[in-house]
Motif scaffolding. Structure first.
Motif, short mmCIF file in Angstrom:
data_model
loop_
_atom_site.label_atom_id
_atom_site.label_comp_id
_atom_site.label_asym_id
_atom_site.label_seq_id
_atom_site.Cartn_x
_atom_site.Cartn_y
_atom_site.Cartn_z
N GLU A 41 0.81 -1.21 0.00
CA GLU A 41 0.00 0.00 0.00
C GLU A 41 0.84 1.27 0.00
O GLU A 41 1.88 1.33 0.65
N ILE B 281 0.28 5.25 0.87
CA ILE B 281 -0.70 6.06 1.57
C ILE B 281 -0.36 7.54 1.48
O ILE B 281 0.79 7.94 1.66
N LEU C 8 -7.69 9.92 3.72
CA LEU C 8 -6.56 9.03 3.53
C LEU C 8 -6.73 8.34 2.18
O LEU C 8 -7.76 7.72 1.93
N TYR D 73 -8.90 5.38 12.46
CA TYR D 73 -7.51 5.60 12.07
C TYR D 73 -6.94 4.34 11.44
O TYR D 73 -7.46 3.24 11.63
N TYR D 74 -5.87 4.54 10.69
CA TYR D 74 -5.17 3.44 10.04
C TYR D 74 -4.08 2.96 11.00
O TYR D 74 -3.21 3.74 11.40
N GLN D 75 -4.16 1.70 11.36
CA GLN D 75 -3.25 1.16 12.37
C GLN D 75 -2.07 0.45 11.71
O GLN D 75 -2.24 -0.35 10.80
N ASN D 76 -0.87 0.75 12.19
CA ASN D 76 0.32 0.09 11.63
C ASN D 76 1.35 -0.15 12.73
O ASN D 76 1.60 0.72 13.56
N ASP D 77 1.94 -1.32 12.70
CA ASP D 77 2.98 -1.65 13.67
C ASP D 77 4.33 -1.81 12.99
O ASP D 77 4.44 -2.53 12.00
N LEU D 78 5.32 -1.15 13.53
CA LEU D 78 6.67 -1.23 12.98
C LEU D 78 7.55 -2.08 13.89
O LEU D 78 7.44 -2.00 15.10
N SER D 79 8.38 -2.88 13.28
CA SER D 79 9.35 -3.61 14.09
C SER D 79 10.54 -3.99 13.21
O SER D 79 11.53 -4.40 13.71
N ASN E 101 14.26 -8.43 14.98
CA ASN E 101 15.28 -7.42 14.66
C ASN E 101 16.11 -6.97 15.85
O ASN E 101 16.66 -5.87 15.83
N ARG F 276 13.90 1.71 8.95
CA ARG F 276 13.00 0.76 9.59
C ARG F 276 11.80 1.48 10.19
O ARG F 276 10.70 0.94 10.21
N ARG G 135 8.80 5.47 7.11
CA ARG G 135 8.23 4.78 5.95
C ARG G 135 7.86 5.73 4.84
O ARG G 135 7.09 5.37 3.96
N ILE H 195 12.90 -0.45 19.84
CA ILE H 195 12.79 -1.82 19.36
C ILE H 195 11.59 -1.98 18.44
O ILE H 195 11.63 -2.71 17.45
N ARG H 196 10.53 -1.28 18.75
CA ARG H 196 9.25 -1.53 18.14
C ARG H 196 8.44 -0.26 18.25
O ARG H 196 8.67 0.56 19.14
N ALA H 197 7.50 -0.05 17.34
CA ALA H 197 6.66 1.14 17.41
C ALA H 197 5.28 0.81 16.86
O ALA H 197 5.10 -0.14 16.11
N SER H 198 4.32 1.61 17.29
CA SER H 198 2.95 1.44 16.84
C SER H 198 2.45 2.79 16.35
O SER H 198 2.60 3.80 17.04
N GLU H 199 1.85 2.81 15.15
CA GLU H 199 1.45 4.09 14.58
C GLU H 199 -0.04 4.14 14.27
O GLU H 199 -0.63 3.15 13.83
N LYS H 200 -0.62 5.31 14.51
CA LYS H 200 -2.01 5.57 14.13
C LYS H 200 -2.01 6.70 13.11
O LYS H 200 -1.54 7.80 13.40
N ILE H 201 -2.58 6.43 11.94
CA ILE H 201 -2.45 7.36 10.84
C ILE H 201 -3.80 7.95 10.46
O ILE H 201 -4.79 7.22 10.34
N ASN I 264 3.57 0.78 2.97
CA ASN I 264 3.23 -0.27 3.93
C ASN I 264 2.94 -1.58 3.20
O ASN I 264 2.28 -1.59 2.17
#
Lengths: 273, 273
Positions: free
Chosen positions: A216, A218, A240, A267-273, B93, B116, B119, B212-218, B270
DNA sequence: TAGTGGTCTAGACCACACG
DNA sequence: GTGTGGTCTAGACCACTAC
């Protein structure tokens, strides 16, 4: 060529089972050792074979695939090797393991997996599917841009769908979808309207096309007049824009989708790792 | 309790090494078999121990950790068990394996890992870091909303940063960042300005805090006047609002970040699977 | 040549689900 | 109880890297 016991004999695996150099190993246990240049581990070959069986429909979505021991016998390798192959397939969500039960082909019908491709989450409450209103569903010739993304020629047949998704009764997503014409003969607005549940479940059940992976892009855009009317927002409202390309087995693109999301209460949820 | 050889004796692992029932197994090979209620596999315990060593700084970012054989000896388990533990750490990671060389603690300094957590990709050309202009960097008391996300009390000390990121010379991202006060004592605008490269690399090198890790709301939002001026766009321009919470070891939140992205010549990438 | 991670095997036992 | 996936072990060999 090989005097040692060779697994996979008579199968479609092409990898050269050949030890170029004279390796000593009297009682060599690992039967494969393709040296160059396109070496791939045994478990990768097994993985490819299993993927073929998934693609060919030998094991259908929701069904159980043979046990690890059975597959090990079938491919003449150890259980551990089959295990590693399945591990990767499970990591890619092609199959799901269930301890004590077996390994199952994943499907878009299951409850838990319904939101694998829809990342829009409400500010309050649980994710849920609302109604879907199909605006349009017709065959047409692919515009250049869509053709490029679908890896077909401009003018080739595609199916176009336009629809609105409702969350909690409010219009929230406007989708414009293009599908590979060859894969979706006979898809009509009626079928789409009658279908309850995820669209990908319909594609899987009726057209034998499973979406495996998607990519995707965005952006934030302003709603034009037509869009605003359909989504019950004012023209110019920030939306969006989600451009998705979906792939089936073999990384073949089969769908291009442009979604416009209202993100005032979601909201659009995304997790980074 | 246990008459069988027990690995991990004298370590911090708490899991009860206890066979509730009288399992027959004369020559039982697997030495652990905690029955209930909080059973966790050996390799998970090993994984936790390795994570502890990472967190404590025994092995620092960029450094090589002991070989699988060494770790197996250290924890009195087989190489295969250590392998499975490291496999998971690599999947998360936390470490990276390099065949023939060893296993290394990942770092935000490496070229390949720099994107990482960012994005945003340009429509044309390769991803790249531009300049960063720090607008502000000060300590203040956490507002309720930020405190909640950071799992601290309202009014606790936090560091606030505001900055603009430039891509190809154009202002593209406006970041507003809150950091845990306890972890970032001594962080100044000067230090931020002098630092070339990813901010997370600075945090890692100077403050010993690894993200280490993150969570995003877009969401999509409209630029207000102040934001528009800083990003050289017109007021009301649709922007991507990215609310991120970043975590360090043990899933402890240490950063809240709200980014506003200009997506006219860039998009947020994404991949779904 | 030595050391590292990567692959493969064979066998044992454990946890879980179902009849 | 039987069958499934899940864990653990021990040992062999292969591929890659560096000295």
């Amino acid at each position: 060529m090989s005097s040692l016991p060779t697994p996979l004999v008579g199968t479609a695996v092409a990898a050269a089972q050949d030890n170029g150099a004279a390796t000593s190993g009297a009682g060599a246990q690992s039967p494969v050792a393709a040296v160059s240049p396109t070496f791939s581990p045994l478990y990768q070959q097994i993985k490819a074979l299993i993927t073929q069986s998934l693609q060919s429909g030998e094991w259908k979505p929701g069904e159980m695939i043979p046990s690890e021991m059975d597959l090990a016998a079938r491919y003449k390798v150890s259980q551990g090797t089959v295990r590693k192959a399945i591990d990767e397939l499970a990591a890619e969500n092609l199959v799901a393991r269930r301890q004590g039960k077996g390994t199952f082909v994943t499907t878009h019908h299951e409850d838990g997996v319904k939101f694998r491709f829809l990342r829009l989450v409400p500010d309050e409450g649980e994710p849920h599917y609302g109604a879907s209103q199909v605006l349009e569903c017709k065959r047409l010739r692919a515009p250049a841009e869509i053709a490029r993304l679908l890896d077909i020629r401009t003018g080739d047949s595609v199916v176009q769908i336009r629809r609105v998704l409702f969350f909690s009764g409010e219009p929230t997503v406007l989708d414009e979808i293009w599908l590979l014409g060859t894969n979706f003969k006979g898809l009509t607005a009626e079928k789409l309207t009658e279908w309850k549940g995820p669209m990908y479940a319909l594609f899987e059940a009726e057209f034998g096309t499973r979406m495996i992976r998607a990519s995707e892009k965005i952006r934030a855009v302003a709603a034009d007049a037509a869009t605003a009317a359909l989504l019950s927002v004012e023209a110019g409202t920030p939306l969006l824009s989600v451009e998705r390309v979906s792939f089936t087995y073999g990384d073949r693109p089969v769908e291009v989708r442009r979604g416009l999301y209202v993100t005032t209460r979601h909201y659009y949820q995304n997790d980074l790792s």
